[in-house]
Design a protein around this motif. Structure first.
Motif, PDB file in Angstrom:
ATOM      1  N   ARG A 143       0.832  -1.208   0.000  1.00 31.47           N
ATOM      2  CA  ARG A 143       0.000   0.000   0.000  1.00 31.47           C
ATOM      3  C   ARG A 143       0.869   1.261   0.000  1.00 31.47           C
ATOM      4  N   PHE A 144       2.048   1.167   0.597  1.00 26.15           N
ATOM      5  CA  PHE A 144       2.957   2.316   0.649  1.00 26.15           C
ATOM      6  C   PHE A 144       3.988   2.307  -0.475  1.00 26.15           C
ATOM      7  N   GLY A 145       3.775   1.477  -1.480  1.00 25.38           N
ATOM      8  CA  GLY A 145       4.633   1.510  -2.657  1.00 25.38           C
ATOM      9  C   GLY A 145       5.857   0.612  -2.605  1.00 25.38           C
ATOM     10  N   PHE A 146       5.940  -0.252  -1.605  1.00 22.53           N
ATOM     11  CA  PHE A 146       7.041  -1.211  -1.556  1.00 22.53           C
ATOM     12  C   PHE A 146       6.801  -2.294  -2.596  1.00 22.53           C
ATOM     13  N   ARG A 147       7.897  -2.806  -3.142  1.00 22.01           N
ATOM     14  CA  ARG A 147       7.795  -3.938  -4.062  1.00 22.01           C
ATOM     15  C   ARG A 147       8.737  -5.043  -3.595  1.00 22.01           C
ATOM     16  N   HIS A 148       8.339  -6.260  -3.837  1.00 18.61           N
ATOM     17  CA  HIS A 148       9.128  -7.429  -3.429  1.00 18.61           C
ATOM     18  C   HIS A 148      10.394  -7.496  -4.277  1.00 18.61           C
ATOM     19  N   HIS A 152      14.894 -14.363   1.333  1.00 22.58           N
ATOM     20  CA  HIS A 152      15.919 -15.206   1.952  1.00 22.58           C
ATOM     21  C   HIS A 152      15.194 -16.432   2.508  1.00 22.58           C
ATOM     22  N   ARG A 153      15.534 -17.590   2.002  1.00 25.30           N
ATOM     23  CA  ARG A 153      14.861 -18.835   2.397  1.00 25.30           C
ATOM     24  C   ARG A 153      15.445 -19.375   3.689  1.00 25.30           C
ATOM     25  N   GLU A 154      14.549 -19.725   4.614  1.00 20.18           N
ATOM     26  CA  GLU A 154      14.929 -20.366   5.878  1.00 20.18           C
ATOM     27  C   GLU A 154      16.113 -19.663   6.539  1.00 20.18           C
ATOM     28  N   VAL A 155      16.057 -18.341   6.606  1.00 24.47           N
ATOM     29  CA  VAL A 155      17.177 -17.547   7.100  1.00 24.47           C
ATOM     30  C   VAL A 155      17.199 -17.431   8.625  1.00 24.47           C
ATOM     31  N   GLY A 156      16.063 -17.642   9.275  1.00 25.47           N
ATOM     32  CA  GLY A 156      16.017 -17.545  10.731  1.00 25.47           C
ATOM     33  C   GLY A 156      15.355 -18.758  11.340  1.00 25.47           C
ATOM     34  N   ARG A 157      15.847 -19.143  12.527  1.00 28.63           N
ATOM     35  CA  ARG A 157      15.230 -20.283  13.225  1.00 28.63           C
ATOM     36  C   ARG A 157      14.674 -19.784  14.553  1.00 28.63           C
ATOM     37  N   LYS A 158      13.380 -19.989  14.721  1.00 29.57           N
ATOM     38  CA  LYS A 158      12.684 -19.578  15.927  1.00 29.57           C
ATOM     39  C   LYS A 158      11.502 -20.515  16.129  1.00 29.57           C
ATOM     40  N   PHE A 159      11.196 -20.812  17.384  1.00 33.90           N
ATOM     41  CA  PHE A 159      10.096 -21.722  17.724  1.00 33.90           C
ATOM     42  C   PHE A 159      10.278 -23.093  17.081  1.00 33.90           C
ATOM     43  N   GLY A 160      11.540 -23.521  16.950  1.00 29.96           N
ATOM     44  CA  GLY A 160      11.814 -24.858  16.450  1.00 29.96           C
ATOM     45  C   GLY A 160      11.637 -25.051  14.963  1.00 29.96           C
ATOM     46  N   ARG A 161      11.549 -23.962  14.213  1.00 28.73           N
ATOM     47  CA  ARG A 161      11.424 -24.089  12.762  1.00 28.73           C
ATOM     48  C   ARG A 161      12.167 -22.962  12.071  1.00 28.73           C
ATOM     49  N   TYR A 162      12.372 -23.117  10.771  1.00 28.19           N
ATOM     50  CA  TYR A 162      13.028 -22.094   9.956  1.00 28.19           C
ATOM     51  C   TYR A 162      11.970 -21.210   9.294  1.00 28.19           C
ATOM     52  N   TRP A 163      12.335 -19.933   9.138  1.00 28.48           N
ATOM     53  CA  TRP A 163      11.426 -18.945   8.561  1.00 28.48           C
ATOM     54  C   TRP A 163      12.094 -18.244   7.379  1.00 28.48           C
ATOM     55  N   ASP A 164      11.306 -18.006   6.341  1.00 28.40           N
ATOM     56  CA  ASP A 164      11.743 -17.188   5.210  1.00 28.40           C
ATOM     57  C   ASP A 164      11.513 -15.715   5.545  1.00 28.40           C
ATOM     58  N   VAL A 165      12.325 -14.850   4.964  1.00 28.30           N
ATOM     59  CA  VAL A 165      12.114 -13.407   5.077  1.00 28.30           C
ATOM     60  C   VAL A 165      12.054 -12.829   3.667  1.00 28.30           C
ATOM     61  N   ALA A 166      10.912 -12.243   3.348  1.00 26.61           N
ATOM     62  CA  ALA A 166      10.730 -11.564   2.062  1.00 26.61           C
ATOM     63  C   ALA A 166      11.183 -10.122   2.235  1.00 26.61           C
ATOM     64  N   TRP A 167      11.964  -9.624   1.283  1.00 24.29           N
ATOM     65  CA  TRP A 167      12.484  -8.264   1.345  1.00 24.29           C
ATOM     66  C   TRP A 167      11.732  -7.378   0.362  1.00 24.29           C
ATOM     67  N   TYR A 168      11.353  -6.202   0.870  1.00 24.91           N
ATOM     68  CA  TYR A 168      10.605  -5.224   0.106  1.00 24.91           C
ATOM     69  C   TYR A 168      11.385  -3.916   0.083  1.00 24.91           C
ATOM     70  N   GLU A 169      11.246  -3.189  -1.027  1.00 23.34           N
ATOM     71  CA  GLU A 169      12.001  -1.961  -1.261  1.00 23.34           C
ATOM     72  C   GLU A 169      11.061  -0.861  -1.717  1.00 23.34           C
ATOM     73  N   LYS A 170      11.373   0.360  -1.290  1.00 19.42           N
ATOM     74  CA  LYS A 170      10.582   1.532  -1.688  1.00 19.42           C
ATOM     75  C   LYS A 170      11.541   2.687  -1.978  1.00 19.42           C
ATOM     76  N   GLU A 171      11.296   3.386  -3.067  1.00 23.22           N
ATOM     77  CA  GLU A 171      12.047   4.618  -3.362  1.00 23.22           C
ATOM     78  C   GLU A 171      11.579   5.711  -2.423  1.00 23.22           C
ATOM     79  N   LEU A 172      12.517   6.484  -1.944  1.00 24.78           N
ATOM     80  CA  LEU A 172      12.167   7.634  -1.093  1.00 24.78           C
ATOM     81  C   LEU A 172      12.466   8.936  -1.806  1.00 24.78           C
TER      82      LEU A 172
END
Length: 172
Positions: A143-148, A152-172
């Motif tokens: 909604r604020f103009g960020f785009r995917h 990063h696949r399975e970059v963090g481990r928390k609660f006994g599982r791995y999590w992906d992190v999607a990165w978004y970028e916006k021009e300022l």
């Protein structure tokens, strides 16, 4: 700077907010994968974080508070993207909304105020890392103009599982 909407004030964060901001963040630490911190903080442990967000400059802290009770409903920040000097015109942004304040437009108010405050700064890009899945956060950022721009696949481990992190970028 003060933004208002639906009995909510958005303003820069101050020292008096530290206890409530810490409690709000600790909810996300203990209950969700929205942050990869794994142990709750004390307010004193969070003080350096608070102090790293002055009322001016590229690294800001905006707080949403109930206009009547002054209860903290959420906050948004901009901070360093990476520590090396050439990254100085890029910031990483994030928003946290109190669980009981969800679906009230608090995140939208916070990001609106944050990006308005950053408009006069020497910034080129904003980045947001969103642990997946988190459709509400993805929708807010889009909604604020960020785009995917990548995941990063399975970059963090928390609660006994791995999590992906999607990165978004916006021009300022």
């Amino acid at each position: 700077m003060l933004s208002e909407g639906a009995d909510v004030q958005v303003r820069p964060g101050v020292d008096g907010d530290l206890r409530a901001l810490t409690a709000l963040y600790n909810h996300y630490v203990s209950e969700t994968a929205a942050t990869f911190d794994t142990e709750p903080f004390t307010p004193e442990e969070r003080r350096p974080w608070l102090l790293s967000h002055p009322e001016d400059g590229p690294h800001r802290l905006m707080v949403a508070a109930d206009s009547r009770s002054q209860e903290i409903l959420g906050y948004a920040t901009s901070g360093p993207f990476r520590p090396k000097p050439a990254y100085a015109t890029s910031v990483e942004v994030t928003v946290y909304v109190a669980p009981r304040a969800g679906r009230r437009g608090i995140g939208t108010l916070l990001y609106g105020a944050l990006f308005e405050a950053l408009a006069g700064e020497d910034l080129h890009r904003a980045y947001a890392g969103i642990a997946q899945p988190n459709e509400a956060s993805v929708r807010l950022h889009e909604r604020f103009g960020f785009r995917h721009v990548g995941t990063h696949r399975e970059v963090g481990r928390k609660f006994g599982r791995y999590w992906d992190v999607a990165w978004y970028e916006k021009e300022l």
